[in-house]
Design a protein around this motif. Structure first.
Motif, short mmCIF file in Angstrom:
data_model
loop_
_atom_site.label_atom_id
_atom_site.label_comp_id
_atom_site.label_asym_id
_atom_site.label_seq_id
_atom_site.Cartn_x
_atom_site.Cartn_y
_atom_site.Cartn_z
N THR A 5 0.88 -1.23 0.14
CA THR A 5 0.02 -0.06 -0.02
C THR A 5 0.83 1.15 -0.12
O THR A 5 0.28 2.39 -0.46
CB THR A 5 -0.97 0.07 1.17
N SER A 6 2.17 1.09 0.36
CA SER A 6 3.13 2.39 0.26
C SER A 6 3.49 2.74 -1.14
O SER A 6 3.73 1.78 -1.90
CB SER A 6 4.07 2.37 1.15
N LEU A 7 3.42 3.87 -1.32
CA LEU A 7 4.01 4.34 -2.52
C LEU A 7 5.38 5.19 -2.28
O LEU A 7 5.18 6.39 -1.38
CB LEU A 7 3.11 5.25 -3.48
N PHE A 8 6.44 4.80 -3.06
CA PHE A 8 7.82 5.56 -2.89
C PHE A 8 8.14 6.43 -3.91
O PHE A 8 8.15 5.98 -5.21
CB PHE A 8 8.87 4.68 -2.30
N ARG A 9 8.61 7.55 -3.93
CA ARG A 9 9.50 8.22 -4.80
C ARG A 9 10.87 8.23 -4.63
O ARG A 9 11.25 8.75 -3.54
CB ARG A 9 8.90 9.87 -4.73
N ILE A 10 11.56 7.68 -5.51
CA ILE A 10 13.00 7.66 -5.25
C ILE A 10 13.87 8.33 -6.37
O ILE A 10 13.35 8.40 -7.52
CB ILE A 10 13.60 6.15 -5.30
N GLN A 11 14.56 9.16 -6.03
CA GLN A 11 15.68 10.07 -6.94
C GLN A 11 17.29 9.55 -6.71
O GLN A 11 17.54 9.47 -5.76
CB GLN A 11 15.57 11.57 -6.42
N PHE A 12 17.59 9.19 -7.88
CA PHE A 12 19.08 8.65 -7.84
C PHE A 12 19.65 9.20 -9.28
O PHE A 12 19.04 9.57 -10.28
CB PHE A 12 19.05 7.22 -7.67
N ILE A 13 21.09 8.96 -9.22
CA ILE A 13 21.66 9.54 -10.40
C ILE A 13 22.35 8.24 -10.88
O ILE A 13 22.87 7.17 -10.10
CB ILE A 13 22.87 10.53 -10.05
N ALA A 14 22.28 7.93 -12.33
CA ALA A 14 23.08 6.90 -12.93
C ALA A 14 23.52 7.38 -14.24
O ALA A 14 22.74 7.97 -15.05
CB ALA A 14 22.27 5.91 -13.21
N ASN A 15 24.76 7.15 -14.64
CA ASN A 15 25.52 7.48 -16.04
C ASN A 15 25.17 8.79 -16.25
O ASN A 15 24.97 9.31 -17.52
CB ASN A 15 24.96 6.60 -17.10
N GLY A 16 25.45 9.81 -15.15
CA GLY A 16 25.11 11.28 -15.63
C GLY A 16 23.68 11.84 -15.94
O GLY A 16 23.48 12.85 -16.34
N VAL A 17 22.73 10.93 -15.28
CA VAL A 17 21.39 11.39 -15.82
C VAL A 17 20.52 10.99 -14.17
O VAL A 17 20.93 10.11 -13.62
CB VAL A 17 20.73 10.34 -16.77
N ARG A 18 19.75 12.07 -13.89
CA ARG A 18 18.96 12.04 -12.62
C ARG A 18 17.63 11.36 -12.95
O ARG A 18 16.92 11.92 -13.85
CB ARG A 18 18.74 13.50 -12.31
N TYR A 19 17.18 10.14 -12.28
CA TYR A 19 16.04 9.12 -12.23
C TYR A 19 15.19 9.91 -11.09
O TYR A 19 15.63 10.07 -10.08
CB TYR A 19 16.35 8.02 -12.24
#
Length: 107
Positions: A5-19
Motif C-alpha cells: 500500500t506504500s508508494l515511494f518516490r526515489i531519486q538517484f543518479i546513474a550515468n550522468g542522468v537524474r532519475y
C-alpha cells in the motif's frame, strides 16, 4: 520488501542522468551497499500530450521486475500519498560527484 500500500518516490543518479521513479517495493536489499526497488508505478496518460522522458523510462524498465541501485547514487527517498510523473533529466555541470576513496586509483 515493504507493504504494497506504500508508494515511494526515489531519486538517484546513474550515468550522468537524474532519475525520479515511483515504486511500491523498496528495501535495503540483500546486496551490501544497494537499495532494492521493484513494482514500478507508471502514469496512465489520459491526455493526448505524451512526455518523451516518461516513455523513455517505461522502455528502459519495461522488463525489469527488481533493480539494485548503489546507495551512494541515491539522492532522496520519499514515501508519498499521490503519484507524480516519473522523470529522467540530464545533470547540469554544476553537480559534482561526492568524492569517494573506494574508486581512487592505486599508485
Amino acid at each position: 520488501m515493504s507493504k504494497n500500500t506504500s508508494l515511494f518516490r526515489i531519486q538517484f543518479i546513474a550515468n550522468g542522468v537524474r532519475y525520479e521513479l515511483y515504486v511500491r517495493e523498496l528495501c535495503q536489499g540483500s546486496l551490501f551497499g544497494f537499495i532494492e526497488i521493484g513494482d514500478f508505478v507508471w502514469d496512465n496518460h489520459t491526455s493526448v500530450v505524451v512526455d518523451p522522458s516518461h516513455e523513455k523510462l517505461k522502455d528502459e524498465f519495461a522488463d525489469v521486475t527488481t533493480t539494485f541501485i548503489p546507495m551512494h547514487n541515491v539522492l532522496r527517498i520519499d514515501e508519498v500519498k499521490k503519484q507524480g510523473t516519473a522523470k529522467i533529466s540530464e545533470l547540469s555541470d554544476k553537480v559534482t560527484a561526492f568524492p569517494s576513496p573506494i574508486y581512487t586509483p592505486k599508485k
